[in-house]
Design an enzyme around this catalytic site. Structure first.
Site, PDB file in Angstrom:
ATOM      1  N   ASN A  91      -4.549  -1.298   0.915  1.00 10.61           N
ATOM      2  CA  ASN A  91      -3.300  -0.086   0.739  1.00 10.61           C
ATOM      3  C   ASN A  91      -3.972   1.048   1.115  1.00 10.61           C
ATOM      4  OD1 ASN A  91      -1.514   1.510  -1.084  1.00 10.61           O
ATOM      5  ND2 ASN A  91      -2.890   1.835  -2.895  1.00 10.61           N
TER       6      ASN A  91
ATOM      7  N   LYS B 154      -2.001   3.786   1.803  1.00 12.37           N
ATOM      8  CA  LYS B 154      -1.236   4.847   0.609  1.00 12.37           C
ATOM      9  C   LYS B 154      -0.271   5.338   1.972  1.00 12.37           C
ATOM     10  CE  LYS B 154      -5.073   4.910  -1.874  1.00 12.37           C
ATOM     11  NZ  LYS B 154      -5.845   5.586  -2.882  1.00 12.37           N
TER      12      LYS B 154
ATOM     13  N   HIS C  67       0.846   0.881  -8.902  1.00 13.80           N
ATOM     14  CA  HIS C  67       0.005   1.640  -9.277  1.00 13.80           C
ATOM     15  C   HIS C  67      -0.482   2.383  -9.337  1.00 13.80           C
ATOM     16  CE1 HIS C  67      -3.455   4.385  -6.345  1.00 13.80           C
ATOM     17  NE2 HIS C  67      -3.715   2.833  -5.731  1.00 13.80           N
TER      18      HIS C  67
ATOM     19  N   GLU D 269      -0.851   5.693  -9.048  1.00  4.40           N
ATOM     20  CA  GLU D 269      -0.972   6.807  -8.175  1.00  4.40           C
ATOM     21  C   GLU D 269       0.831   7.663  -8.111  1.00  4.40           C
ATOM     22  OE1 GLU D 269      -2.022   6.054  -4.767  1.00  4.40           O
ATOM     23  OE2 GLU D 269      -4.562   6.818  -5.409  1.00  4.40           O
TER      24      GLU D 269
ATOM     25  N   GLU E 204      -7.615  -1.549 -11.827  1.00  2.00           N
ATOM     26  CA  GLU E 204      -8.582  -0.245 -10.500  1.00  2.00           C
ATOM     27  C   GLU E 204      -8.634   0.566 -11.591  1.00  2.00           C
ATOM     28  OE1 GLU E 204      -6.826  -0.794  -6.924  1.00  2.00           O
ATOM     29  OE2 GLU E 204      -5.382   0.749  -7.686  1.00  2.00           O
TER      30      GLU E 204
ATOM     31  N   GLY F 192     -10.604   6.358  -5.071  1.00  2.20           N
ATOM     32  CA  GLY F 192     -10.893   6.883  -3.895  1.00  2.20           C
ATOM     33  C   GLY F 192     -11.532   8.666  -4.234  1.00  2.20           C
TER      34      GLY F 192
ATOM     35  N   SER G 120     -13.295   1.873  -4.893  1.00  2.00           N
ATOM     36  CA  SER G 120     -14.443   2.799  -3.983  1.00  2.00           C
ATOM     37  C   SER G 120     -14.957   1.409  -4.283  1.00  2.00           C
ATOM     38  CB  SER G 120     -14.814   3.624  -4.469  1.00  2.00           C
ATOM     39  OG  SER G 120     -14.201   4.678  -4.802  1.00  2.00           O
TER      40      SER G 120
ATOM     41  N   GLY H 142      -9.368   3.491   0.643  1.00  2.00           N
ATOM     42  CA  GLY H 142      -9.489   4.435   1.981  1.00  2.00           C
ATOM     43  C   GLY H 142     -10.206   3.263   2.814  1.00  2.00           C
TER      44      GLY H 142
HETATM   45  C1  PEP Z   1      -6.489   1.880  -4.256  1.00  2.00           C
HETATM   46  O1  PEP Z   1      -5.826   3.056  -3.761  1.00  2.00           O
HETATM   47  O2  PEP Z   1      -5.711   0.928  -4.472  1.00  2.00           O
HETATM   48  C2  PEP Z   1      -7.813   2.130  -4.302  1.00  2.00           C
HETATM   49  C3  PEP Z   1      -8.235   1.314  -4.811  1.00  2.00           C
HETATM   50  O3  PEP Z   1      -7.922   3.200  -2.977  1.00  2.00           O
HETATM   51  P1  PEP Z   1     -10.305   3.354  -3.939  1.00  2.00           P
HETATM   52  O4  PEP Z   1     -10.484   2.080  -2.738  1.00  2.00           O
HETATM   53  O5  PEP Z   1      -9.674   4.598  -1.989  1.00  2.00           O
HETATM   54  O6  PEP Z   1     -10.582   3.760  -3.987  1.00  2.00           O
END
Ligand code: PEP
Length: 249
Positions: free
Chosen positions: A9, A11, A95, A97, A167, A173, A212, A234
């Site tokens: 992803n 983003k 998601h 966000e 998640e 993040g 993460s 990320g």
């Molecule tokens: C995400 O945005 O779905 C995600 C898991 O981000 P990160 O890996 O940066 O925590």
């Protein structure tokens, strides 16, 4: 056997130049692994560029969201058919966000899931609890309601075509990852909830972990029996890290 999936992803990252460079690095690197389906989800403006570069390759394309409407007067929205015609096969829905900054509800995500399926896209449906909810012992209540709400009204045949991503919001993040045991407990719980809808479907739906995920924690997480891959934020922006995660899975 469930399909293992590693989805990136991106983003709100990825100009055209950056997209070309990252996709070329993924294609040139060791990103092909017969046991893992690899998906990248760039922003809308980079989908066509990514699609052309990925054409005929082992990497599939996904989008990060879509409208719940098929077409019409919805300024700023992107329809599922637009995604399909640009070469996307997957779409991330719900998601955290989107839930946090755009007030998306399970009901809205459910409408998007149904439209994605009827259009021929594979939805990657995100669920996960806030830190405060985990601390209050509400993880199963929250995740259970999200699973039931976003999948409401799906037939067993529909259910077999979805992907779920667990998640935990506190892990996205932040550099904080759920321990493999914590993640496995919630993944097993989600699979039990899926089995209430349809037992056979519950066995085949891939449940990805996200939050993460990095090259150094991916292998431990994916040794768990109900973790079928990762949704990576990320670390999906660095070709070497994303490739290392694919191969760890
Ligand atoms: C995400 O945005 O779905 C995600 C898991 O981000 P990160 O890996 O940066 O925590």
């Amino acid at each position: 056997m469930r399909q293992m999936i590693v989805a990136g992803n991106w983003k709100m990252n990825g100009t055209i130049d950056e997209t070309e460079s990252l996709i070329n690095d993924l294609l040139a690197g060791n990103s092909k692994n017969d046991k893992v389906k690899v998906v990248v989800c760039p922003p809308y403006t980079a989908l066509l560029t990514a699609s052309k570069l990925l054409d005929g390759s082992h990497i599939s394309l996904g989008a990060q969201d879509m409208s719940e409407h098929e077409k019409g007067a919805f300024t700023g929205e992107i329809s599922p058919r637009m995604l399909l015609t640009v070469g996307a096969g997957f779409v991330i829905l719900g998601h955290s966000e989107r839930r946090q900054y755009h007030a998306e509800t399970d009901k809205l995500v459910n409408a998007k899931v149904k439209l994605a399926l009827s259009t021929g896209l594979t939805p990657i449906i995100c669920v996960g609890e806030l830190l405060s909810e985990r601390e209050e012992g509400l993880t199963e209540v929250v995740v259970g309601a999200q699973v039931a709400g976003t999948l409401s009204g799906l037939t067993a045949a529909d259910l077999k075509r979805v992907v779920i991503a667990y998640e935990p919001v506190w892990a996205i993040g932040t550099g904080k990852t759920a321990t493999p045991k914590m993640a496995q407990e919630v993944h097993a719980f989600i699979r039990e909830k899926l089995a209430v809808i349809d037992k056979a479907a519950a066995e085949v739906v891939p449940i990805l972990y996200g939050g993460s995920v990095k090259p150094d924690n991916a292998e431990r997480l994916h040794r768990q029996p109900d973790i079928d891959g990762s949704l990576v934020g990320g670390a999906s922006l660095k070709a070497d890290d994303f490739i290392a995660i694919i191969n760890a899975v």
